[in-house]
Write an enzyme that holds these catalytic residues in place. Sequence first.
Site, PDB file in Angstrom:
ATOM      1  N   CYS A   2       0.834  -1.212   0.000  1.00  0.00           N
ATOM      2  CA  CYS A   2       0.000   0.000   0.000  1.00  0.00           C
ATOM      3  C   CYS A   2       0.866   1.258   0.000  1.00  0.00           C
ATOM      4  O   CYS A   2       1.971   1.257   0.536  1.00  0.00           O
ATOM      5  CB  CYS A   2      -0.862   0.031   1.243  1.00  0.00           C
ATOM      6  SG  CYS A   2      -1.908  -1.398   1.410  1.00  0.00           S
ATOM      7  N   ARG A  27       4.749   0.588  -6.239  1.00  0.00           N
ATOM      8  CA  ARG A  27       4.730  -0.263  -5.044  1.00  0.00           C
ATOM      9  C   ARG A  27       3.799  -1.465  -5.217  1.00  0.00           C
ATOM     10  O   ARG A  27       3.862  -2.402  -4.439  1.00  0.00           O
ATOM     11  CB  ARG A  27       4.269   0.562  -3.828  1.00  0.00           C
ATOM     12  CG  ARG A  27       5.258   1.632  -3.437  1.00  0.00           C
ATOM     13  CD  ARG A  27       4.658   2.562  -2.408  1.00  0.00           C
ATOM     14  NE  ARG A  27       4.433   1.933  -1.129  1.00  0.00           N
ATOM     15  CZ  ARG A  27       5.341   1.796  -0.177  1.00  0.00           C
ATOM     16  NH1 ARG A  27       6.557   2.246  -0.370  1.00  0.00           N
ATOM     17  NH2 ARG A  27       5.043   1.222   0.966  1.00  0.00           N
ATOM     18  N   TRP A  74      -2.889  -2.607  -1.636  1.00  0.00           N
ATOM     19  CA  TRP A  74      -2.438  -3.946  -2.020  1.00  0.00           C
ATOM     20  C   TRP A  74      -3.107  -4.868  -1.020  1.00  0.00           C
ATOM     21  O   TRP A  74      -2.760  -4.877   0.162  1.00  0.00           O
ATOM     22  CB  TRP A  74      -0.921  -4.008  -1.919  1.00  0.00           C
ATOM     23  CG  TRP A  74      -0.298  -5.258  -2.459  1.00  0.00           C
ATOM     24  CD1 TRP A  74      -0.036  -5.548  -3.766  1.00  0.00           C
ATOM     25  CD2 TRP A  74       0.163  -6.383  -1.699  1.00  0.00           C
ATOM     26  NE1 TRP A  74       0.552  -6.786  -3.859  1.00  0.00           N
ATOM     27  CE2 TRP A  74       0.689  -7.331  -2.616  1.00  0.00           C
ATOM     28  CE3 TRP A  74       0.183  -6.698  -0.348  1.00  0.00           C
ATOM     29  CZ2 TRP A  74       1.221  -8.547  -2.215  1.00  0.00           C
ATOM     30  CZ3 TRP A  74       0.719  -7.917   0.055  1.00  0.00           C
ATOM     31  CH2 TRP A  74       1.237  -8.821  -0.884  1.00  0.00           C
ATOM     32  N   ASN A 100      -1.147   1.452   5.732  1.00  0.00           N
ATOM     33  CA  ASN A 100      -0.261   0.469   5.111  1.00  0.00           C
ATOM     34  C   ASN A 100       0.220  -0.458   6.221  1.00  0.00           C
ATOM     35  O   ASN A 100       0.602   0.011   7.283  1.00  0.00           O
ATOM     36  CB  ASN A 100       0.923   1.222   4.475  1.00  0.00           C
ATOM     37  CG  ASN A 100       2.028   0.301   3.989  1.00  0.00           C
ATOM     38  OD1 ASN A 100       1.808  -0.866   3.721  1.00  0.00           O
ATOM     39  ND2 ASN A 100       3.231   0.830   3.876  1.00  0.00           N
ATOM     40  N   GLY A 101       0.192  -1.775   5.979  1.00  0.00           N
ATOM     41  CA  GLY A 101       0.644  -2.713   7.010  1.00  0.00           C
ATOM     42  C   GLY A 101      -0.520  -3.533   7.523  1.00  0.00           C
ATOM     43  O   GLY A 101      -1.572  -3.608   6.898  1.00  0.00           O
ATOM     44  N   GLU A 465      18.223 -15.974 -10.381  1.00  0.00           N
ATOM     45  CA  GLU A 465      17.790 -14.595 -10.624  1.00  0.00           C
ATOM     46  C   GLU A 465      17.117 -14.470 -11.998  1.00  0.00           C
ATOM     47  O   GLU A 465      16.105 -13.788 -12.141  1.00  0.00           O
ATOM     48  CB  GLU A 465      18.999 -13.652 -10.489  1.00  0.00           C
ATOM     49  CG  GLU A 465      18.748 -12.177 -10.768  1.00  0.00           C
ATOM     50  CD  GLU A 465      17.685 -11.536  -9.872  1.00  0.00           C
ATOM     51  OE1 GLU A 465      17.246 -12.147  -8.887  1.00  0.00           O
ATOM     52  OE2 GLU A 465      17.275 -10.410 -10.200  1.00  0.00           O
ATOM     53  N   LYS A 469      13.306 -13.231 -12.543  1.00  0.00           N
ATOM     54  CA  LYS A 469      12.943 -12.099 -13.407  1.00  0.00           C
ATOM     55  C   LYS A 469      11.844 -12.511 -14.376  1.00  0.00           C
ATOM     56  O   LYS A 469      10.871 -11.797 -14.567  1.00  0.00           O
ATOM     57  CB  LYS A 469      14.150 -11.591 -14.219  1.00  0.00           C
ATOM     58  CG  LYS A 469      15.201 -10.812 -13.460  1.00  0.00           C
ATOM     59  CD  LYS A 469      14.782  -9.457 -12.982  1.00  0.00           C
ATOM     60  CE  LYS A 469      14.149  -9.497 -11.634  1.00  0.00           C
ATOM     61  NZ  LYS A 469      14.950  -9.400 -10.448  1.00  0.00           N
ATOM     62  N   GLU A 472       8.354 -13.232 -12.540  1.00  0.00           N
ATOM     63  CA  GLU A 472       7.637 -12.129 -11.904  1.00  0.00           C
ATOM     64  C   GLU A 472       7.054 -11.138 -12.902  1.00  0.00           C
ATOM     65  O   GLU A 472       6.016 -10.545 -12.636  1.00  0.00           O
ATOM     66  CB  GLU A 472       8.479 -11.430 -10.831  1.00  0.00           C
ATOM     67  CG  GLU A 472       9.653 -10.624 -11.314  1.00  0.00           C
ATOM     68  CD  GLU A 472      10.404  -9.941 -10.173  1.00  0.00           C
ATOM     69  OE1 GLU A 472       9.811  -9.604  -9.148  1.00  0.00           O
ATOM     70  OE2 GLU A 472      11.613  -9.729 -10.334  1.00  0.00           O
ATOM     71  N   HIS A 488      19.126 -35.110 -10.706  1.00  0.00           N
ATOM     72  CA  HIS A 488      18.450 -35.673  -9.534  1.00  0.00           C
ATOM     73  C   HIS A 488      16.950 -35.379  -9.535  1.00  0.00           C
ATOM     74  O   HIS A 488      16.301 -35.506  -8.504  1.00  0.00           O
ATOM     75  CB  HIS A 488      19.102 -35.137  -8.251  1.00  0.00           C
ATOM     76  CG  HIS A 488      20.548 -35.519  -8.144  1.00  0.00           C
ATOM     77  ND1 HIS A 488      20.956 -36.799  -7.844  1.00  0.00           N
ATOM     78  CD2 HIS A 488      21.681 -34.806  -8.369  1.00  0.00           C
ATOM     79  CE1 HIS A 488      22.285 -36.856  -7.845  1.00  0.00           C
ATOM     80  NE2 HIS A 488      22.743 -35.650  -8.170  1.00  0.00           N
ATOM     81  N   LYS A 587       6.665  -3.336  -4.873  1.00  0.00           N
ATOM     82  CA  LYS A 587       8.089  -3.000  -4.884  1.00  0.00           C
ATOM     83  C   LYS A 587       8.683  -3.185  -3.492  1.00  0.00           C
ATOM     84  O   LYS A 587       9.774  -3.693  -3.334  1.00  0.00           O
ATOM     85  CB  LYS A 587       8.281  -1.559  -5.373  1.00  0.00           C
ATOM     86  CG  LYS A 587       9.741  -1.128  -5.455  1.00  0.00           C
ATOM     87  CD  LYS A 587      10.477  -1.874  -6.540  1.00  0.00           C
ATOM     88  CE  LYS A 587      11.946  -1.535  -6.617  1.00  0.00           C
ATOM     89  NZ  LYS A 587      12.690  -2.554  -7.381  1.00  0.00           N
TER      90      LYS A 587
HETATM   91  O1  M6R Z   1      13.844  -4.091  -1.050  1.00  0.00           O
HETATM   92  P1  M6R Z   1      14.385  -5.487  -0.936  1.00  0.00           P
HETATM   93  O2  M6R Z   1      15.684  -5.686  -1.623  1.00  0.00           O
HETATM   94  O3  M6R Z   1      14.445  -5.953   0.495  1.00  0.00           O
HETATM   95  O4  M6R Z   1      13.317  -6.408  -1.676  1.00  0.00           O
HETATM   96  C1  M6R Z   1      13.417  -7.799  -1.636  1.00  0.00           C
HETATM   97  C2  M6R Z   1      12.474  -8.451  -2.613  1.00  0.00           C
HETATM   98  O5  M6R Z   1      11.149  -8.114  -2.307  1.00  0.00           O
HETATM   99  C3  M6R Z   1      12.774  -8.043  -4.058  1.00  0.00           C
HETATM  100  O6  M6R Z   1      14.085  -8.326  -4.421  1.00  0.00           O
HETATM  101  C4  M6R Z   1      11.806  -8.767  -5.012  1.00  0.00           C
HETATM  102  O7  M6R Z   1      12.076 -10.139  -5.025  1.00  0.00           O
HETATM  103  C5  M6R Z   1      11.912  -8.167  -6.427  1.00  0.00           C
HETATM  104  N1  M6R Z   1      10.611  -8.043  -6.994  1.00  0.00           N
HETATM  105  C6  M6R Z   1      12.740  -8.982  -7.340  1.00  0.00           C
HETATM  106  O8  M6R Z   1      12.790  -8.450  -8.611  1.00  0.00           O
END
Ligand code: M6R
Length: 592
Positions: A2, A27, A74, A100-101, A465, A469, A472, A488, A587
């Site tokens: 949020c 966000r 959110w 938020n939270g 990674e 990417k 997501e 395995h 975010k």
């Molecule tokens: O702000 P942070 O680095 O703590 O965030 C961690 C993850 O939420 C963040 O890396 C998330 O996995 C991204 N969407 C990856 O692209």
Amino acid sequence: MCGIIGYTGGDPALPLLLGGLERLEYRGYDSAGIAIIEGRKLVIEKKVGKIRELVRSLWGKPFSGKTGIGHTRWATHGAPSIKNAHPHTDSKGEFAVVHNGIIENFLDLREDLKREGVKFKSETDTEVIAHLIARSYRGDLLSAVLETVEKLKGAFAFAVITVHEPGRIVGVKQGSPLVVGIGEGENFLASDIPAILPYTRRVITLSDGEIADLTPEGVNIYDFLGNPVTKDIMIVPWDIVSAERGGFKHFMLKEIHEQPKAVGDTVRGLLSSGEVLPFSLKEFRRVILIACGTSYHAGLIGKFWFERLAGVPTEVVYASEFRYSGSPVSEEDLVIGISQSGETIDTKFAVNMAKEKGAKTVALVNVVGSSLDRESDHSVYTHAGPEIGVAATKTFTAQIAALYFLALRENPDRETLLSDLMRVPSLIEEVLEKAEDIERVAEKFMKKKNFLYLGRYLSYPIALEGALKLKEISYIHAEGYPAGEMKHGPIALIDENMPVVVVAPQDRVYEKTLSNIEEVRTRKGIVISVGFEGDERLKKVSSEFLEVPPIVEDLTPFLTVIPLQILAYYIASRLGLDVDQPRNLAKTVTVE
Ligand code: M6R
């Protein structure tokens, strides 16, 4: 997660709130709303979906009120819907709250309020705040908020306005981020700095347990007991230009292209800050790297460097797992929380728990003044600039630059290794110049439903990674795996429909990785490899070959990750997806 925005000043609040909400879009959210004090009335508008839906619904409603709050939601408690969207009000519609939270004890509070006759309009935890404040109000909003926060449990930030005191906003921070922007005859409240950057660069970052009381004339900060707190005003070094797209179709693409600068600035920043940490890593029994998502993958790479170049045993743990693991931690441990935002609640809680048990803590963050930065014993900064795209790119390469830098602290070859690191930005440029070739590969494979990503040693975290990417932002199932582990289990998945992305620079495990490629080919898998320019052996066994310039083994992750970011970007972009704000993602993840 949020987003909160608040404005009180001499101008109509509506355009400022909508602009602020747009800058908080990154966000992640599913609905949005605003509340403005119009004369002695609260006007509220909410919409499910994008901010543009909210803007559309406000056409022809020229609200002129000069105090208001806005929110991007959110969903956590209650599905995305108008009734659950914020702002939420008390029964008489005199107090409006954005939040938020999570209020962890909201069910108990809700039952108490229901017994007193309160009728709830939403399924959210937020609504209890509005009712509690209304119930405590005796002519002073701050006192009502102080009485209310005593009853709330959880990690949260909220802002409240009331028709009884037009011109006043009270904001509370306890676990979730909240900043105050200081203007001339106007003041702002927001979940994050970019929301208010067009209006002011003078910012106060609130700490947990603080309350901001804003009017157009000034801002006062208090603790939860109502004692005044003196805070420094920080001048934000970024400007709005660096937080905008600058001609790129998406923030993610812009940020991918900013990596040479992000890595260069990070290394220069660390070099110019003297002794980055006032102790040696070797003083500790072990280093524990705590992080989530992409930052966790950076940690996995850091582990190899810390162990081999600095000689210190290193563990990498997911923050959300570590906190409840019961793992023994003591003053013999150094805990480094890696977080772009410095606000990820899992990371923050895990690092704080380690600190309580006596460990020395370090925040490796991109956002100066973030919670993790403030709450850790020491901080190390990446200098990647604001990252807006939900998918982390430039902050990843900046994080690994900082980790490599830390690993070199006492290495006898530090100077030589650092000069190799300084060459990385120009080599990343060379990879970026090949983006069009990668776009062509993206086009060819964008309809595939599954991808496997393989790598060994330093390329294994890069495989993870690359897969993260892709999934997501393109919603395509992708799995990262150590190439040697494939036999395995995952090898069963391979057939002529399975693209297998193999990260295979010429490093100590190169020959082994080539053997793994043969295992894929034998089962008719489609090999997309990432390797060094001129590597004819690799090229020959690959359907597609994404090349990066040769580089010393330790620095390969800086280059091999780039084609994978670009591949994911173009697949999602070609599929017409919302690259910068993928569904269900935020975010900054400020809930556990
Ligand atoms: O702000 P942070 O680095 O703590 O965030 C961690 C993850 O939420 C963040 O890396 C998330 O996995 C991204 N969407 C990856 O692209």
